[in-house]
Design a protein around this motif. Structure first.
Motif, PDB file in Angstrom:
ATOM      1  N   UNK A 163       0.857  -1.178   0.000  1.00  0.00           N
ATOM      2  CA  UNK A 163       0.000   0.000   0.000  1.00  0.00           C
ATOM      3  C   UNK A 163       0.895   1.229   0.000  1.00  0.00           C
ATOM      4  N   UNK A 164       0.398   2.281  -0.609  1.00  0.00           N
ATOM      5  CA  UNK A 164       1.145   3.531  -0.663  1.00  0.00           C
ATOM      6  C   UNK A 164       0.180   4.678  -0.453  1.00  0.00           C
ATOM      7  N   UNK A 165       0.563   5.633   0.375  1.00  0.00           N
ATOM      8  CA  UNK A 165      -0.289   6.789   0.612  1.00  0.00           C
ATOM      9  C   UNK A 165      -0.481   7.575  -0.675  1.00  0.00           C
ATOM     10  N   UNK A 166      -1.659   8.137  -0.836  1.00  0.00           N
ATOM     11  CA  UNK A 166      -1.955   8.897  -2.054  1.00  0.00           C
ATOM     12  C   UNK A 166      -0.961  10.034  -2.251  1.00  0.00           C
ATOM     13  N   UNK A 167      -0.495  10.606  -1.157  1.00  0.00           N
ATOM     14  CA  UNK A 167       0.394  11.762  -1.249  1.00  0.00           C
ATOM     15  C   UNK A 167       1.757  11.422  -1.847  1.00  0.00           C
ATOM     16  N   UNK A 168       2.117  10.150  -1.855  1.00  0.00           N
ATOM     17  CA  UNK A 168       3.440   9.766  -2.365  1.00  0.00           C
ATOM     18  C   UNK A 168       3.352   8.739  -3.481  1.00  0.00           C
ATOM     19  N   UNK A 169       2.141   8.405  -3.871  1.00  0.00           N
ATOM     20  CA  UNK A 169       1.964   7.368  -4.893  1.00  0.00           C
ATOM     21  C   UNK A 169       2.668   7.769  -6.190  1.00  0.00           C
ATOM     22  N   UNK A 170       3.342   6.787  -6.754  1.00  0.00           N
ATOM     23  CA  UNK A 170       4.078   7.032  -7.987  1.00  0.00           C
ATOM     24  C   UNK A 170       5.511   7.474  -7.752  1.00  0.00           C
ATOM     25  N   UNK A 171       5.831   7.855  -6.521  1.00  0.00           N
ATOM     26  CA  UNK A 171       7.199   8.298  -6.202  1.00  0.00           C
ATOM     27  C   UNK A 171       7.872   7.387  -5.175  1.00  0.00           C
ATOM     28  N   UNK A 172       7.083   6.783  -4.298  1.00  0.00           N
ATOM     29  CA  UNK A 172       7.616   5.923  -3.237  1.00  0.00           C
ATOM     30  C   UNK A 172       7.303   4.465  -3.572  1.00  0.00           C
ATOM     31  N   UNK A 173       8.288   3.606  -3.386  1.00  0.00           N
ATOM     32  CA  UNK A 173       8.099   2.174  -3.611  1.00  0.00           C
ATOM     33  C   UNK A 173       8.684   1.400  -2.438  1.00  0.00           C
ATOM     34  N   UNK A 174       7.861   0.561  -1.850  1.00  0.00           N
ATOM     35  CA  UNK A 174       8.327  -0.260  -0.734  1.00  0.00           C
ATOM     36  C   UNK A 174       8.618  -1.668  -1.231  1.00  0.00           C
ATOM     37  N   UNK A 175       9.637  -2.282  -0.655  1.00  0.00           N
ATOM     38  CA  UNK A 175       9.982  -3.656  -1.000  1.00  0.00           C
ATOM     39  C   UNK A 175      10.590  -4.330   0.221  1.00  0.00           C
ATOM     40  N   UNK A 176      10.753  -5.635   0.142  1.00  0.00           N
ATOM     41  CA  UNK A 176      11.359  -6.349   1.256  1.00  0.00           C
ATOM     42  C   UNK A 176      12.110  -7.563   0.736  1.00  0.00           C
ATOM     43  N   UNK A 177      13.076  -7.984   1.524  1.00  0.00           N
ATOM     44  CA  UNK A 177      13.836  -9.192   1.231  1.00  0.00           C
ATOM     45  C   UNK A 177      13.797 -10.036   2.494  1.00  0.00           C
ATOM     46  N   UNK A 178      12.946 -11.042   2.503  1.00  0.00           N
ATOM     47  CA  UNK A 178      12.778 -11.858   3.704  1.00  0.00           C
ATOM     48  C   UNK A 178      13.999 -12.730   4.007  1.00  0.00           C
ATOM     49  N   UNK A 179      14.805 -12.978   3.008  1.00  0.00           N
ATOM     50  CA  UNK A 179      16.022 -13.752   3.243  1.00  0.00           C
ATOM     51  C   UNK A 179      17.068 -12.927   3.986  1.00  0.00           C
ATOM     52  N   UNK A 180      17.014 -11.607   3.788  1.00  0.00           N
ATOM     53  CA  UNK A 180      18.010 -10.724   4.404  1.00  0.00           C
ATOM     54  C   UNK A 180      17.442  -9.914   5.570  1.00  0.00           C
ATOM     55  N   UNK A 181      16.146 -10.080   5.854  1.00  0.00           N
ATOM     56  CA  UNK A 181      15.492  -9.340   6.939  1.00  0.00           C
ATOM     57  C   UNK A 181      15.602  -7.827   6.749  1.00  0.00           C
ATOM     58  N   UNK A 182      15.345  -7.381   5.529  1.00  0.00           N
ATOM     59  CA  UNK A 182      15.464  -5.965   5.196  1.00  0.00           C
ATOM     60  C   UNK A 182      14.205  -5.500   4.477  1.00  0.00           C
ATOM     61  N   UNK A 183      13.761  -4.314   4.845  1.00  0.00           N
ATOM     62  CA  UNK A 183      12.696  -3.628   4.122  1.00  0.00           C
ATOM     63  C   UNK A 183      13.271  -2.326   3.581  1.00  0.00           C
ATOM     64  N   UNK A 184      12.897  -1.995   2.364  1.00  0.00           N
ATOM     65  CA  UNK A 184      13.426  -0.808   1.707  1.00  0.00           C
ATOM     66  C   UNK A 184      12.303   0.135   1.303  1.00  0.00           C
ATOM     67  N   UNK A 185      12.651   1.405   1.221  1.00  0.00           N
ATOM     68  CA  UNK A 185      11.740   2.406   0.699  1.00  0.00           C
ATOM     69  C   UNK A 185      12.511   3.235  -0.325  1.00  0.00           C
ATOM     70  N   UNK A 186      12.162   3.064  -1.575  1.00  0.00           N
ATOM     71  CA  UNK A 186      12.759   3.848  -2.644  1.00  0.00           C
ATOM     72  C   UNK A 186      11.943   5.122  -2.820  1.00  0.00           C
ATOM     73  N   UNK A 187      12.617   6.253  -2.735  1.00  0.00           N
ATOM     74  CA  UNK A 187      11.938   7.547  -2.826  1.00  0.00           C
ATOM     75  C   UNK A 187      12.521   8.305  -4.013  1.00  0.00           C
ATOM     76  N   UNK A 188      11.687   8.589  -4.982  1.00  0.00           N
ATOM     77  CA  UNK A 188      12.109   9.328  -6.172  1.00  0.00           C
ATOM     78  C   UNK A 188      11.412  10.678  -6.238  1.00  0.00           C
ATOM     79  N   UNK A 189      11.946  11.535  -7.077  1.00  0.00           N
ATOM     80  CA  UNK A 189      11.352  12.858  -7.316  1.00  0.00           C
ATOM     81  C   UNK A 189      11.037  13.555  -5.992  1.00  0.00           C
TER      82      UNK A 189
END
Length: 117
Positions: free
Chosen positions: A59-85
């Motif tokens: 899910x992504x808040x409307x205010x950041x949709x299209x610019x923020x992307x969340x992802x995760x790697x369960x093998x590495x126990x990491x969650x990421x947030x890519x923020x563009x523009x």
């Protein structure tokens, strides 16, 4: 001991990008939904993005949709947030949250993102 450690914040010019990371330990990472919140000075903390424990749903808040992307790697126990523009209004402290139930959730210490115009 549960730890969520955010990294990747910093000072960036408007239009730039950042990739925030949250490294988790002390929990069975794949059992938790992961969320990113932010809190700007004088404002309430707001949810900007979330990802299910399996990674299948985001899910992504409307205010950041299209610019923020969340992802995760369960093998590495990491969650990421890519923020563009990035925009000056994205300036805030960004917090990682691991959520399983209302009583079983954890927070990181936060990482500062500052966007200059």
């Amino acid at each position: 001991q549960v730890q969520l450690v955010e990294s990747g914040g910093g000072l960036v010019q408007a239009g730039g990008s950042l990739r925030l990371s949250c490294a988790a330990s002390g929990i069975t990472f794949s059992n938790y939904a992961m969320n990113w919140y932010r809190q700007a000075p004088g404002k309430q903390r707001e949810l900007v993005a979330g990802i299910a424990s399996s990674g299948a749903v985001t899910i992504t808040a409307d205010s950041v949709k299209g610019r923020f992307t969340i992802s995760r790697d369960n093998a590495k126990n990491i969650a990421n947030l890519q923020i563009n523009s990035l925009k000056p209004e994205d300036t805030a402290v960004y917090y990682c949250n691991a959520h399983r139930t209302m009583r079983e959730q954890y927070w990181g210490q936060g990482t500062q993102v500052t966007v200059s115009s």
